[in-house]
Design a protein around this motif. Structure first.
Motif, PDB file in Angstrom:
ATOM      1  N   THR A 126       0.820  -1.207   0.000  1.00 12.81           N
ATOM      2  CA  THR A 126       0.000   0.000   0.000  1.00 12.81           C
ATOM      3  C   THR A 126       0.853   1.257   0.000  1.00 12.81           C
ATOM      4  OG1 THR A 126      -0.144  -0.156   2.416  1.00 12.81           O
ATOM      5  CG2 THR A 126      -1.957  -1.083   1.146  1.00 12.81           C
ATOM      6  N   ALA A 127       2.085   1.168   0.521  1.00 14.96           N
ATOM      7  CA  ALA A 127       2.949   2.347   0.566  1.00 14.96           C
ATOM      8  C   ALA A 127       3.388   2.783  -0.824  1.00 14.96           C
ATOM      9  CB  ALA A 127       4.176   2.070   1.429  1.00 14.96           C
ATOM     10  N   VAL A 128       3.469   1.854  -1.761  1.00 15.11           N
ATOM     11  CA  VAL A 128       3.945   2.195  -3.101  1.00 15.11           C
ATOM     12  C   VAL A 128       2.842   2.150  -4.149  1.00 15.11           C
ATOM     13  CG1 VAL A 128       6.261   1.366  -2.572  1.00 15.11           C
ATOM     14  CG2 VAL A 128       4.609  -0.212  -3.567  1.00 15.11           C
ATOM     15  N   THR A 129       1.630   1.876  -3.742  1.00 12.36           N
ATOM     16  CA  THR A 129       0.555   1.792  -4.718  1.00 12.36           C
ATOM     17  C   THR A 129       0.281   3.149  -5.342  1.00 12.36           C
ATOM     18  OG1 THR A 129      -1.772   1.222  -5.046  1.00 12.36           O
ATOM     19  CG2 THR A 129      -1.190   2.164  -2.925  1.00 12.36           C
ATOM     20  N   PRO A 130      -0.061   3.217  -6.632  1.00 14.07           N
ATOM     21  CA  PRO A 130      -0.371   4.496  -7.269  1.00 14.07           C
ATOM     22  C   PRO A 130      -1.780   4.992  -6.980  1.00 14.07           C
ATOM     23  CG  PRO A 130      -0.542   2.738  -8.873  1.00 14.07           C
ATOM     24  CD  PRO A 130      -0.028   2.099  -7.598  1.00 14.07           C
ATOM     25  N   THR A 131      -2.541   4.256  -6.177  1.00 11.66           N
ATOM     26  CA  THR A 131      -3.907   4.648  -5.862  1.00 11.66           C
ATOM     27  C   THR A 131      -3.911   5.739  -4.800  1.00 11.66           C
ATOM     28  OG1 THR A 131      -4.616   2.389  -6.337  1.00 11.66           O
ATOM     29  CG2 THR A 131      -6.146   3.771  -5.123  1.00 11.66           C
ATOM     30  N   HIS A 132      -4.880   6.642  -4.901  1.00  8.62           N
ATOM     31  CA  HIS A 132      -5.022   7.723  -3.924  1.00  8.62           C
ATOM     32  C   HIS A 132      -5.112   7.141  -2.517  1.00  8.62           C
ATOM     33  CE1 HIS A 132      -6.432  11.329  -1.983  1.00  8.62           C
ATOM     34  NE2 HIS A 132      -6.402  12.007  -3.117  1.00  8.62           N
ATOM     35  N   GLY A 133      -4.328   7.698  -1.583  1.00 10.88           N
ATOM     36  CA  GLY A 133      -4.309   7.188  -0.220  1.00 10.88           C
ATOM     37  C   GLY A 133      -5.659   7.255   0.459  1.00 10.88           C
ATOM     38  N   PHE A 134      -6.444   8.273   0.163  1.00  6.16           N
ATOM     39  CA  PHE A 134      -7.765   8.411   0.781  1.00  6.16           C
ATOM     40  C   PHE A 134      -8.688   7.279   0.342  1.00  6.16           C
ATOM     41  CE2 PHE A 134     -12.082  10.276   0.879  1.00  6.16           C
ATOM     42  CZ  PHE A 134     -12.160  10.527   2.245  1.00  6.16           C
ATOM     43  N   ARG A 135      -8.567   6.860  -0.898  1.00  3.00           N
ATOM     44  CA  ARG A 135      -9.398   5.752  -1.382  1.00  3.00           C
ATOM     45  C   ARG A 135      -9.037   4.467  -0.652  1.00  3.00           C
ATOM     46  NH1 ARG A 135      -8.975   1.738  -5.310  1.00  3.00           N
ATOM     47  NH2 ARG A 135     -10.983   1.069  -6.172  1.00  3.00           N
ATOM     48  N   LEU A 136      -7.746   4.216  -0.474  1.00  7.67           N
ATOM     49  CA  LEU A 136      -7.325   3.031   0.268  1.00  7.67           C
ATOM     50  C   LEU A 136      -7.837   3.073   1.706  1.00  7.67           C
ATOM     51  CD1 LEU A 136      -3.630   2.698  -0.948  1.00  7.67           C
ATOM     52  CD2 LEU A 136      -5.598   1.381  -1.701  1.00  7.67           C
ATOM     53  N   LEU A 137      -7.773   4.252   2.291  1.00  8.99           N
ATOM     54  CA  LEU A 137      -8.273   4.421   3.648  1.00  8.99           C
ATOM     55  C   LEU A 137      -9.757   4.089   3.730  1.00  8.99           C
ATOM     56  CD1 LEU A 137      -7.992   5.562   6.589  1.00  8.99           C
ATOM     57  CD2 LEU A 137      -8.579   7.783   5.623  1.00  8.99           C
ATOM     58  N   MET A 138     -10.535   4.577   2.764  1.00  9.65           N
ATOM     59  CA  MET A 138     -11.973   4.350   2.784  1.00  9.65           C
ATOM     60  C   MET A 138     -12.325   2.891   2.542  1.00  9.65           C
ATOM     61  SD  MET A 138     -13.700   7.043   3.569  1.00  9.65           S
ATOM     62  CE  MET A 138     -12.418   7.171   4.836  1.00  9.65           C
ATOM     63  N   ILE A 139     -11.555   2.209   1.698  1.00 13.73           N
ATOM     64  CA  ILE A 139     -11.817   0.791   1.445  1.00 13.73           C
ATOM     65  C   ILE A 139     -11.711  -0.003   2.738  1.00 13.73           C
ATOM     66  CG2 ILE A 139     -10.898  -1.292   0.346  1.00 13.73           C
ATOM     67  CD1 ILE A 139     -10.182   0.426  -2.066  1.00 13.73           C
ATOM     68  N   ARG A 140     -10.611   0.210   3.454  1.00 12.66           N
ATOM     69  CA  ARG A 140     -10.422  -0.504   4.715  1.00 12.66           C
ATOM     70  C   ARG A 140     -11.454  -0.076   5.760  1.00 12.66           C
ATOM     71  NH1 ARG A 140      -4.986  -2.354   5.729  1.00 12.66           N
ATOM     72  NH2 ARG A 140      -4.602  -3.978   4.186  1.00 12.66           N
ATOM     73  N   THR A 141     -11.721   1.233   5.836  1.00  6.94           N
ATOM     74  CA  THR A 141     -12.633   1.750   6.850  1.00  6.94           C
ATOM     75  C   THR A 141     -14.041   1.203   6.662  1.00  6.94           C
ATOM     76  OG1 THR A 141     -11.368   3.789   7.128  1.00  6.94           O
ATOM     77  CG2 THR A 141     -13.670   3.837   7.806  1.00  6.94           C
ATOM     78  N   VAL A 142     -14.528   1.213   5.428  1.00  6.74           N
ATOM     79  CA  VAL A 142     -15.870   0.707   5.165  1.00  6.74           C
ATOM     80  C   VAL A 142     -15.970  -0.772   5.512  1.00  6.74           C
ATOM     81  CG1 VAL A 142     -17.538   0.219   3.332  1.00  6.74           C
ATOM     82  CG2 VAL A 142     -16.434   2.447   3.431  1.00  6.74           C
ATOM     83  N   ALA A 143     -14.931  -1.533   5.170  1.00  6.75           N
ATOM     84  CA  ALA A 143     -14.951  -2.962   5.483  1.00  6.75           C
ATOM     85  C   ALA A 143     -14.986  -3.202   6.991  1.00  6.75           C
ATOM     86  CB  ALA A 143     -13.729  -3.645   4.873  1.00  6.75           C
ATOM     87  N   VAL A 144     -14.119  -2.487   7.723  1.00  8.09           N
ATOM     88  CA  VAL A 144     -14.069  -2.671   9.174  1.00  8.09           C
ATOM     89  C   VAL A 144     -15.355  -2.191   9.828  1.00  8.09           C
ATOM     90  CG1 VAL A 144     -12.868  -1.972  11.278  1.00  8.09           C
ATOM     91  CG2 VAL A 144     -11.559  -2.538   9.234  1.00  8.09           C
ATOM     92  N   LEU A 145     -15.874  -1.052   9.380  1.00  2.69           N
ATOM     93  CA  LEU A 145     -17.124  -0.537   9.948  1.00  2.69           C
ATOM     94  C   LEU A 145     -18.286  -1.488   9.679  1.00  2.69           C
ATOM     95  CD1 LEU A 145     -17.251   3.322   9.343  1.00  2.69           C
ATOM     96  CD2 LEU A 145     -17.202   2.090  11.508  1.00  2.69           C
ATOM     97  N   THR A 146     -18.327  -2.042   8.477  1.00  3.36           N
ATOM     98  CA  THR A 146     -19.412  -2.967   8.147  1.00  3.36           C
ATOM     99  C   THR A 146     -19.415  -4.163   9.088  1.00  3.36           C
ATOM    100  OG1 THR A 146     -19.358  -2.313   5.825  1.00  3.36           O
ATOM    101  CG2 THR A 146     -20.393  -4.411   6.345  1.00  3.36           C
ATOM    102  N   VAL A 147     -18.245  -4.735   9.302  1.00  8.15           N
ATOM    103  CA  VAL A 147     -18.155  -5.896  10.189  1.00  8.15           C
ATOM    104  C   VAL A 147     -18.396  -5.499  11.641  1.00  8.15           C
ATOM    105  CG1 VAL A 147     -16.635  -7.709  11.037  1.00  8.15           C
ATOM    106  CG2 VAL A 147     -16.619  -7.101   8.612  1.00  8.15           C
ATOM    107  N   GLY A 148     -17.757  -4.396  12.075  1.00  3.19           N
ATOM    108  CA  GLY A 148     -17.900  -3.969  13.463  1.00  3.19           C
ATOM    109  C   GLY A 148     -19.317  -3.579  13.818  1.00  3.19           C
ATOM    110  N   LEU A 149     -19.942  -2.787  12.953  1.00  2.00           N
ATOM    111  CA  LEU A 149     -21.322  -2.396  13.219  1.00  2.00           C
ATOM    112  C   LEU A 149     -22.265  -3.589  13.115  1.00  2.00           C
ATOM    113  CD1 LEU A 149     -21.531   1.035  11.343  1.00  2.00           C
ATOM    114  CD2 LEU A 149     -21.034   0.601  13.744  1.00  2.00           C
ATOM    115  N   GLY A 150     -21.917  -4.537  12.244  1.00  3.16           N
ATOM    116  CA  GLY A 150     -22.734  -5.750  12.155  1.00  3.16           C
ATOM    117  C   GLY A 150     -22.696  -6.562  13.441  1.00  3.16           C
ATOM    118  N   LEU A 151     -21.496  -6.710  14.019  1.00  2.13           N
ATOM    119  CA  LEU A 151     -21.387  -7.428  15.290  1.00  2.13           C
ATOM    120  C   LEU A 151     -22.129  -6.688  16.404  1.00  2.13           C
ATOM    121  CD1 LEU A 151     -17.647  -8.573  15.215  1.00  2.13           C
ATOM    122  CD2 LEU A 151     -19.678  -9.998  14.950  1.00  2.13           C
ATOM    123  N   ASN A 152     -21.995  -5.371  16.423  1.00  4.99           N
ATOM    124  CA  ASN A 152     -22.735  -4.586  17.408  1.00  4.99           C
ATOM    125  C   ASN A 152     -24.243  -4.762  17.226  1.00  4.99           C
ATOM    126  OD1 ASN A 152     -20.436  -3.627  18.580  1.00  4.99           O
ATOM    127  ND2 ASN A 152     -20.622  -1.539  17.826  1.00  4.99           N
ATOM    128  N   GLY A 153     -24.669  -4.813  15.971  1.00  6.51           N
ATOM    129  CA  GLY A 153     -26.091  -4.995  15.706  1.00  6.51           C
ATOM    130  C   GLY A 153     -26.595  -6.343  16.195  1.00  6.51           C
TER     131      GLY A 153
END
Length: 284
Positions: free
Chosen positions: A149-176
């Motif tokens: 991820t450190a050398v990927t040409p993809t925008h860092g914010f997009r990478l951040l959002m990909i991981r964040t959405v995945a973690v939030l989906t699982v975390g909020l699902g467990l909370n639910g």
């Protein structure tokens, strides 16, 4: 040993044209005869042989997709995105099991300590789990794909959002799911959702300036301090202020403001001083 594979049979063997039963005899003989193996090497095409070994090496070295990665690809997720998601440390069984155990114990404690109209202990803890999950999803110490991820040409914010959405989906699902175990509290048991979004959004927005360790730590500490102050001012058995209608409105406003701030500072996540794993990313 007086019999050896004839040269014409070796030629046919190389080109895949040797038929049974002579093929079986050649296979058996080559396994035990160094002289015929040497002769086979002489009649083989070096280029084709090297290409075959390269294909074999590539097949052996290619990473095998796991069950979750294969499922993500099957439902339409790009293979590189699926690999990035499945490499997220906090989406592994150990982390998910720990979160599920914490939620289970909190639900049991809420039943045993039922002294108010809301499950206070559960509502206090549930918003912290998504914040912690997002905070632990990145960084060279925890992320096995840090170098990638450190050398990927993809925008860092997009990478951040990909991981964040995945973690939030699982975390909020467990909370639910844990919320479903508190049916007697009704809608009050869902009062964790807006604070969870507010804490996670604020933590991400501040990360661009304070870093991936200090920002969520300060946000989590502020949440605990807020609950302690609310508890000191609330009568025994009453609902804490963050879980009242007014508190929920404030949490929704904070979540919206944090989302806006996060969008404004999105380019900071490509900076080497902002967020470790995305220091090399550029706008795609």
């Amino acid at each position: 040993m007086t019999w050896h594979v004839p040269e014409e049979d070796l030629q046919a063997y190389v080109h895949g044209e040797l038929a049974a039963p002579r093929l079986w005899s050649a296979d058996t003989h080559l396994a035990s005869c160094a002289r015929c193996r040497a002769a086979l090497a002489e009649v083989s095409d070096p280029v084709a042989l090297d290409a075959g070994w390269e294909r074999l090496d590539a097949e052996l070295d290619a990473p095998r997709p796991g069950l979750v990665e294969a499922l993500l690809v099957r439902i339409g997720v790009a293979d590189h995105t699926a690999r990035l998601l499945t490499a997220t440390p906090v989406l592994r069984a150990s982390w998910l099991g720990a979160v599920a155990a914490v939620l289970l114990m909190t639900v049991l404690a809420s039943y045993s300590m039922r002294m108010s109209a809301t499950p206070t202990l559960f509502l206090a803890l549930a918003p912290l789990l998504p914040l912690a999950g997002v905070a632990l999803s990145y960084g060279p110490a925890l992320d096995p794909t840090y170098e990638m991820t450190a050398v990927t040409p993809t925008h860092g914010f997009r990478l951040l959002m990909i991981r964040t959405v995945a973690v939030l989906t699982v975390g909020l699902g467990l909370n639910g799911l844990a919320t479903l175990a508190l049916p007697s509290y009704g809608l009050h048991a869902l009062a964790w959702l807006l604070p969870a979004l507010a804490l996670t959004g604020t933590g991400l927005a501040l990360t661009a300036r304070l870093g991936p360790v200090l920002a969520p730590s300060l946000v989590g500490g502020a949440w605990v301090a807020l609950l302690a102050a609310a508890h000191a001012r609330t009568a025994s058995g009453a609902t804490l202020a963050p879980f009242t209608a007014t508190g929920q409105t404030v949490a929704a406003a904070v979540a919206a403001l944090a989302a806006g701030l996060l969008y404004l500072v999105r380019d900071r996540f490509d900076s080497s001083t902002a967020y470790g794993p995305f220091s090399g990313g550029g706008a795609a």
